[in-house]
Design an enzyme around this catalytic site. Structure first.
Site, PDB file in Angstrom:
ATOM      1  N   HIS A 146       0.818  -1.214   0.000  1.00 51.41           N
ATOM      2  CA  HIS A 146       0.000   0.000   0.000  1.00 51.41           C
ATOM      3  C   HIS A 146       0.855   1.269   0.000  1.00 51.41           C
ATOM      4  O   HIS A 146       0.341   2.378   0.034  1.00 51.41           O
ATOM      5  CB  HIS A 146      -0.920  -0.013   1.230  1.00 51.41           C
ATOM      6  CG  HIS A 146      -2.120   0.856   1.124  1.00 51.41           C
ATOM      7  ND1 HIS A 146      -2.247   2.042   1.809  1.00 51.41           N
ATOM      8  CD2 HIS A 146      -3.270   0.716   0.407  1.00 51.41           C
ATOM      9  CE1 HIS A 146      -3.410   2.593   1.532  1.00 51.41           C
ATOM     10  NE2 HIS A 146      -4.055   1.815   0.681  1.00 51.41           N
ATOM     11  N   LYS A 181       3.263   4.399  -1.073  1.00 48.04           N
ATOM     12  CA  LYS A 181       3.219   5.339  -2.201  1.00 48.04           C
ATOM     13  C   LYS A 181       4.377   6.322  -2.032  1.00 48.04           C
ATOM     14  O   LYS A 181       4.254   7.315  -1.310  1.00 48.04           O
ATOM     15  CB  LYS A 181       1.886   6.092  -2.231  1.00 48.04           C
ATOM     16  CG  LYS A 181       0.657   5.167  -2.086  1.00 48.04           C
ATOM     17  CD  LYS A 181      -0.444   5.868  -1.330  1.00 48.04           C
ATOM     18  CE  LYS A 181      -1.449   4.940  -0.717  1.00 48.04           C
ATOM     19  NZ  LYS A 181      -1.873   3.790  -1.443  1.00 48.04           N
ATOM     20  N   ASP A 213      17.067  10.061  -8.032  1.00 48.85           N
ATOM     21  CA  ASP A 213      18.523  10.267  -7.955  1.00 48.85           C
ATOM     22  C   ASP A 213      19.057  10.097  -6.536  1.00 48.85           C
ATOM     23  O   ASP A 213      20.115  10.650  -6.197  1.00 48.85           O
ATOM     24  CB  ASP A 213      18.909  11.664  -8.476  1.00 48.85           C
ATOM     25  CG  ASP A 213      18.550  11.868  -9.936  1.00 48.85           C
ATOM     26  OD1 ASP A 213      18.385  10.862 -10.654  1.00 48.85           O
ATOM     27  OD2 ASP A 213      18.421  13.029 -10.350  1.00 48.85           O
ATOM     28  N   HIS A 251      -8.532  11.479   0.873  1.00 48.58           N
ATOM     29  CA  HIS A 251      -7.685  10.293   0.997  1.00 48.58           C
ATOM     30  C   HIS A 251      -6.481  10.544   1.906  1.00 48.58           C
ATOM     31  O   HIS A 251      -5.557   9.731   1.950  1.00 48.58           O
ATOM     32  CB  HIS A 251      -7.224   9.884  -0.413  1.00 48.58           C
ATOM     33  CG  HIS A 251      -6.723   8.491  -0.532  1.00 48.58           C
ATOM     34  ND1 HIS A 251      -5.487   8.192  -1.073  1.00 48.58           N
ATOM     35  CD2 HIS A 251      -7.280   7.299  -0.213  1.00 48.58           C
ATOM     36  CE1 HIS A 251      -5.306   6.891  -1.083  1.00 48.58           C
ATOM     37  NE2 HIS A 251      -6.378   6.318  -0.564  1.00 48.58           N
TER      38      HIS A 251
END
Length: 488
Positions: free
Chosen positions: A199, A201, A206, A414
């Site tokens: 789940h 994110k 770099d 969210h």
């Protein structure tokens, strides 16, 4: 029988008196001796100072080596780290009187892609960046489609792209197109490993910049869902540590992989709740570290996400502001049902024992679990002038018109963050048991004093939303909201 020995007394040689030195020679000798002592002292100090300098330079250069015991503080990070809150504000959602305004998620993502030179690592739940993925024809999908196009252009220009994604049961078109462009993709079967999903994110660019927040790789997360995350620029110390979490996912994405009983030392970290990283963040001293879930995915030194979250709650003395989509003191996906009061107990204790002001801003939409309402009412019932417990709960409802209502799984807040008078917590998990014990998630924790820092910016976002017309008390009439809110 001892042999008879003859002993002869030895004569000690008599020292002849030495001739006395002239007085001027004695004074000269003393002066020379004093000078020699000073020269020796200077040499010793120079050697010690040089050794200390070389040790510091060595630690700066080789900070990832295991040179510290479990309770020794690692060297500070001297990167000029800059944190920027980024948000996705759904179309039609406006804050006309707000003074708080942050860059958009899509703007931040496109900026990171444009600036990538050598590598991009993405940890993701699923991929639906185009209208084709969601079987829609929405103009607002354009931002997601542009992100996908820029991602496809990275590998051809020499940027190494790695994507760790939860083993999908949905669309694969985006991932297949990225594979064809030269990206590497590994699917992590968290269902097999921990009975959960990946789940997480986050992006790492770099090994210097990163994004971490609530937004999925979904066009709706850019224009139709309210999201919040943070982009950290020029902060290689934290970015390299986040890469270690990605490397764990990458390792588990190999065919036939399993969670090691003891993770190899290359996955270990020195930065955690006990020894956070000392950084200069937006020009202000701060302490920061990254936490991870579930515990089996935490190598040596890594603080589990739940422990980090509870430490923020337990350390609060003035207020705790929480914005999260789902709040359930249960193991949400377990059968048979299980009560899980770890966070709930911490919030009640903070309010009752320490008089901390607690505010929960929970999302309400057509997919909300109706059982949340009872638990939220139970928390809100503690708001009592006699006990001086101050807990308030509101529901955030994203307004939706007829055409927007046809977009699947959209129009919801969210967010997944918490802020207190001392700390900020930005995560990727909903607040129920399974997300911390079975599902892979990551959080960034920052302690920072003063105004203008990440913590105060996050507080301003919460208060803007809390005081907005989109936040409703639990006793609000469902008819007055005009949305498919299942908790009213």
């Amino acid at each position: 029988m001892k042999p008879k020995l003859m002993y002869q007394e030895l004569k000690v040689p008599v020292e002849e008196p030495a001739g006395e030195l002239p007085l001027n020679e004695i004074e000269a000798w003393k002066a020379a001796e004093k000078k020699a002592r000073w020269v020796l002292l200077v040499l010793i100090l120079a050697v010690v100072g040089f050794g200390a300098l070389m040790t510091q330079l060595f630690l700066w250069e080789y900070g990832d080596l295991h040179l510290f015991g479990p309770n020794q503080r690692p060297a500070p990070c001297y990167d000029p780290c800059e944190a920027v809150l980024v948000e996705s504000i759904p179309e039609g959602l406006e804050f006309p009187n707000a003074t708080t305004s942050n860059p958009s998620t899509s703007q931040a993502w496109l900026g990171l892609l444009a600036g990538a030179h050598s590598s991009l690592d993405i940890a993701s739940f699923y991929w639906t960046l185009t209208n084709n993925d969601t079987h829609t024809q929405e103009p607002s999908a354009q931002q997601g489609e542009e992100v996908l196009q820029q991602l496809q252009a990275l590998a051809p220009r020499g940027v190494k792209v790695r994507i760790a994604v939860s083993k999908p049961n949905g669309p694969l078109a985006d991932l297949q197109s990225l594979l064809q462009s030269g990206a590497q993709v590994r699917m992590v079967d968290m269902q097999k490993l921990t009975h959960g999903v990946l789940h997480t994110k986050f992006w790492v660019v770099d090994q210097t910049h990163f994004y971490l927040g609530s937004a999925n790789m979904d066009w709706r997360s850019l224009t139709q869902v309210k999201e919040l995350g943070v982009v950290m620029y020029n902060c290689s110390c934290l970015a390299r540590d986040l890469t270690k979490i990605f490397e764990a996912y990458w390792f588990l994405g190999q065919a036939g992989s399993s969670i090691p009983s003891t993770w190899p030392r290359s996955f270990d970290t020195r930065y955690n709740q006990e020894t956070p990283m000392e950084i200069c963040l937006n020009g202000t001293p701060a302490l920061a570290y990254l936490a991870s879930a579930p515990p089996p995915l935490c190598p040596s030194g890594r603080t589990p996400d739940l422990k980090a979250l509870l430490n923020v709650v337990d350390s609060a003395r003035s207020f705790i502001y929480i914005a999260v989509m789902n709040y359930l003191p249960t193991m949400e996906f377990s059968h048979p049902r299980r009560f899980w009061p770890a966070i709930d107990d911490g919030l009640r204790r903070a309010a009752y024992e320490r008089g901390v002001k607690v505010r929960l801003l929970i999302s309400c939409w057509g997919h909300s679990d109706p059982s949340m309402r009872s638990f939220l009412l139970s928390l809100a019932a503690l708001h009592d002038n006699h006990t001086h417990s101050d807990i308030q709960v509101k529901l955030f409802v994203v307004p939706t018109d007829e055409s927007q209502a046809r977009i699947p799984y959209a129009r919801v807040n969210h967010n997944k963050y918490m802020v207190t008078e001392r700390a900020s917590y930005i995560g990727t998990s909903n607040w129920s048991g399974s997300y911390f014990t079975e599902t892979a998630g990551t959080s960034l924790l920052v302690t920072q004093n003063g105004h203008g820092g990440l913590r105060s910016q996050l507080e301003a976002v919460f208060l803007r939303d809390w005081e907005s017309p989109y936040s409703h008390d639990l006793d609000t009439s469902a008819n007055s909201v005009g949305n498919a809110c299942r908790l009213l």
